[in-house]
Design a protein around this motif. Sequence first.
Motif, PDB file in Angstrom:
ATOM      1  N   VAL A 191      47.773 -55.575 -23.093  1.00 18.43           N
ATOM      2  CA  VAL A 191      49.138 -55.051 -22.994  1.00 18.43           C
ATOM      3  C   VAL A 191      49.362 -54.009 -24.080  1.00 18.43           C
ATOM      4  N   GLU A 192      48.920 -54.299 -25.278  1.00 22.52           N
ATOM      5  CA  GLU A 192      49.087 -53.357 -26.392  1.00 22.52           C
ATOM      6  C   GLU A 192      48.393 -52.037 -26.103  1.00 22.52           C
ATOM      7  N   ARG A 193      47.178 -52.085 -25.572  1.00 23.29           N
ATOM      8  CA  ARG A 193      46.456 -50.853 -25.238  1.00 23.29           C
ATOM      9  C   ARG A 193      47.204 -50.051 -24.183  1.00 23.29           C
ATOM     10  N   ALA A 194      47.748 -50.732 -23.188  1.00 21.13           N
ATOM     11  CA  ALA A 194      48.497 -50.044 -22.134  1.00 21.13           C
ATOM     12  C   ALA A 194      49.739 -49.366 -22.702  1.00 21.13           C
ATOM     13  N   GLY A 200      51.286 -42.405 -25.676  1.00 14.24           N
ATOM     14  CA  GLY A 200      50.520 -41.169 -25.854  1.00 14.24           C
ATOM     15  C   GLY A 200      50.790 -40.179 -24.741  1.00 14.24           C
ATOM     16  N   TRP A 201      50.786 -40.659 -23.517  1.00 15.09           N
ATOM     17  CA  TRP A 201      51.071 -39.789 -22.374  1.00 15.09           C
ATOM     18  C   TRP A 201      52.499 -39.252 -22.451  1.00 15.09           C
ATOM     19  N   TYR A 202      53.442 -40.115 -22.785  1.00 13.22           N
ATOM     20  CA  TYR A 202      54.851 -39.722 -22.844  1.00 13.22           C
ATOM     21  C   TYR A 202      55.062 -38.625 -23.877  1.00 13.22           C
ATOM     22  N   GLY A 203      54.352 -38.703 -24.984  1.00  9.23           N
ATOM     23  CA  GLY A 203      54.528 -37.726 -26.052  1.00  9.23           C
ATOM     24  C   GLY A 203      53.768 -36.430 -25.837  1.00  9.23           C
ATOM     25  N   THR A 204      52.728 -36.444 -25.004  1.00  8.41           N
ATOM     26  CA  THR A 204      51.894 -35.248 -24.880  1.00  8.41           C
ATOM     27  C   THR A 204      51.697 -34.761 -23.458  1.00  8.41           C
ATOM     28  N   GLY A 205      51.726 -35.632 -22.478  1.00  7.79           N
ATOM     29  CA  GLY A 205      51.326 -35.241 -21.133  1.00  7.79           C
ATOM     30  C   GLY A 205      52.413 -35.134 -20.085  1.00  7.79           C
ATOM     31  N   ASP A 265      60.926 -26.415 -19.467  1.00 15.11           N
ATOM     32  CA  ASP A 265      60.531 -25.676 -18.260  1.00 15.11           C
ATOM     33  C   ASP A 265      59.428 -26.411 -17.491  1.00 15.11           C
ATOM     34  N   TYR A 266      59.525 -27.730 -17.471  1.00 14.84           N
ATOM     35  CA  TYR A 266      58.591 -28.614 -16.758  1.00 14.84           C
ATOM     36  C   TYR A 266      57.144 -28.439 -17.214  1.00 14.84           C
ATOM     37  N   LEU A 267      56.990 -28.259 -18.510  1.00 17.54           N
ATOM     38  CA  LEU A 267      55.672 -28.239 -19.129  1.00 17.54           C
ATOM     39  C   LEU A 267      55.513 -29.503 -19.958  1.00 17.54           C
ATOM     40  N   PRO A 268      54.273 -29.952 -20.147  1.00 21.94           N
ATOM     41  CA  PRO A 268      54.072 -31.060 -21.080  1.00 21.94           C
ATOM     42  C   PRO A 268      54.407 -30.589 -22.498  1.00 21.94           C
ATOM     43  N   PRO A 269      54.935 -31.457 -23.349  1.00 20.39           N
ATOM     44  CA  PRO A 269      55.296 -31.056 -24.707  1.00 20.39           C
ATOM     45  C   PRO A 269      54.157 -30.377 -25.466  1.00 20.39           C
TER      46      PRO A 269
END
Length: 68
Positions: free
Chosen positions: A26-29, A35-40, A47-51
């Motif tokens: 669970v921790e890994r997930a 990580g995805w939320y912050g970068t991807g 403008d609908y780009l990843p950060p």
Amino acid sequence: MPQLESRDLAAVLLAHQGPWRDAEQVERAVVQRVGWYGTGRLHSALDYLPPEEFEAQHHRSQATTNAV
């Protein structure tokens, strides 16, 4: 407020993924999702780009502006 967001994130993961073998899984997930939320993720305010991509474009435009 950050604790509430963390609980919400954990609830979404627990509800839509699994079954989980142990707390470490669970921790890994959660770490992967954060990580995805912050970068991807695509962000409407960017403008609908990843950060990460938006930031790279910004730095390139600044370097071009400063070079002129």
